[in-house]
Design a protein around this motif. Structure first.
Motif, mmCIF file in Angstrom:
data_model
loop_
_atom_site.group_PDB
_atom_site.id
_atom_site.type_symbol
_atom_site.label_atom_id
_atom_site.label_comp_id
_atom_site.label_asym_id
_atom_site.label_seq_id
_atom_site.Cartn_x
_atom_site.Cartn_y
_atom_site.Cartn_z
ATOM 1 N N THR A 15 -89.702 -42.531 23.533
ATOM 2 C CA THR A 15 -88.750 -42.221 22.474
ATOM 3 C C THR A 15 -88.095 -40.879 22.796
ATOM 4 O O THR A 15 -88.789 -39.953 23.246
ATOM 5 N N ASN A 17 -87.220 -37.334 22.358
ATOM 6 C CA ASN A 17 -87.857 -36.300 21.534
ATOM 7 C C ASN A 17 -87.902 -35.013 22.344
ATOM 8 O O ASN A 17 -87.745 -35.041 23.556
ATOM 9 N N PRO A 18 -88.116 -33.867 21.674
ATOM 10 C CA PRO A 18 -88.079 -32.585 22.413
ATOM 11 C C PRO A 18 -89.254 -32.355 23.371
ATOM 12 O O PRO A 18 -89.178 -31.488 24.229
ATOM 13 N N TRP A 19 -90.332 -33.095 23.243
ATOM 14 C CA TRP A 19 -91.566 -32.785 23.968
ATOM 15 C C TRP A 19 -91.756 -33.583 25.246
ATOM 16 O O TRP A 19 -92.375 -33.080 26.184
ATOM 17 N N GLU A 52 -95.950 -40.443 25.241
ATOM 18 C CA GLU A 52 -95.323 -40.857 23.975
ATOM 19 C C GLU A 52 -95.965 -40.113 22.800
ATOM 20 O O GLU A 52 -95.280 -39.704 21.871
ATOM 21 N N SER A 55 -94.550 -36.865 21.408
ATOM 22 C CA SER A 55 -93.268 -36.851 20.707
ATOM 23 C C SER A 55 -93.361 -36.263 19.298
ATOM 24 O O SER A 55 -92.368 -35.801 18.767
ATOM 25 N N GLY A 56 -94.569 -36.256 18.732
ATOM 26 C CA GLY A 56 -94.744 -35.668 17.404
ATOM 27 C C GLY A 56 -94.757 -34.148 17.416
ATOM 28 O O GLY A 56 -94.559 -33.506 16.392
ATOM 29 N N GLY A 57 -95.017 -33.553 18.578
ATOM 30 C CA GLY A 57 -94.986 -32.106 18.713
ATOM 31 C C GLY A 57 -96.230 -31.382 18.245
ATOM 32 O O GLY A 57 -96.280 -30.159 18.281
ATOM 33 N N TYR A 62 -95.206 -29.963 26.622
ATOM 34 C CA TYR A 62 -94.050 -30.622 27.222
ATOM 35 C C TYR A 62 -94.530 -31.335 28.473
ATOM 36 O O TYR A 62 -94.974 -30.677 29.421
#
Length: 183
Positions: A15, A17-19, A52, A55-57, A62
């Motif tokens: 997905t 996402n920033p991570w 994956e 993606s919640g951080g 990273y």
């Protein structure tokens, strides 16, 4: 534009996402970086699902890779070849990253994983006009991290991998020339 990959690659993109999949464009591919997952005995699917889960951080980690090669030579593509992955630090914006699963702490790739890594790396070199001897590197060559462990500890094994990749690239290009001649 989507880059079509070999049939043995299963696309299962993360997905955005920033991570783990920032969705940032990959400028120009100038190299392939080989990694090992550092988690013995795990599957390509498990490592993809770990990326994956970032993606919640919650972990503020990273990490990702374009491809993960499993113990049986299966390949999961996590990030399109038109986007950066978070695997190779200062080289994220101009390299494709390949993570390889390994059966034990030595970091030696299983024979099916090794063979698929050679095949995939040769295909990437062909696709992006790269020279295996110059443009295929270890994570270690970017950061000094002991990754992929076995190929840092045994430089002769790394040289053999590069030679095998160059041979596979030559065979791929010869097959393509023959197909063009026959068409």
């Amino acid at each position: 534009e989507e880059i079509s990959v070999p049939d043995y690659v299963e696309k299962d993109y993360l997905t955005v996402n920033p991570w783990s999949r920032p969705g940032e464009p990959l400028k120009r591919i100038k190299g392939v970086v080989i990694h090992y997952v550092g988690n013995p005995g795990t599957t390509a699917r498990a490592n993809r699902n770990y990326f994956e889960s970032l993606s919640g951080g919650e972990q503020e980690t990273y990490a990702s890779s374009h491809f993960i090669i499993g113990l049986e030579g299966e390949v999961v593509q996590c990030v399109p070849l038109t986007e950066i992955a978070y695997a190779s630090n200062t080289r994220n914006d101009d390299t494709v990253s390949v993570e390889v699963c390994h059966p034990d702490e030595t970091g030696v790739f299983s024979r099916p994983s090794y063979n698929r890594c050679v095949e995939l790396t040769a295909w990437l070199c062909h696709e992006f006009q790269l020279n295996p001897g110059e443009d295929v590197i270890r994570h270690y060559d970017v950061t000094g991290k002991q990754c992929p462990l076995y190929y840092v500890e045994d430089p002769a094994a790394w040289d053999a991998f590069l030679e095998d990749t160059a041979e596979a690239l030559e065979a791929l290009e010869a097959a393509e020339r023959a197909a063009e001649k026959n068409s």
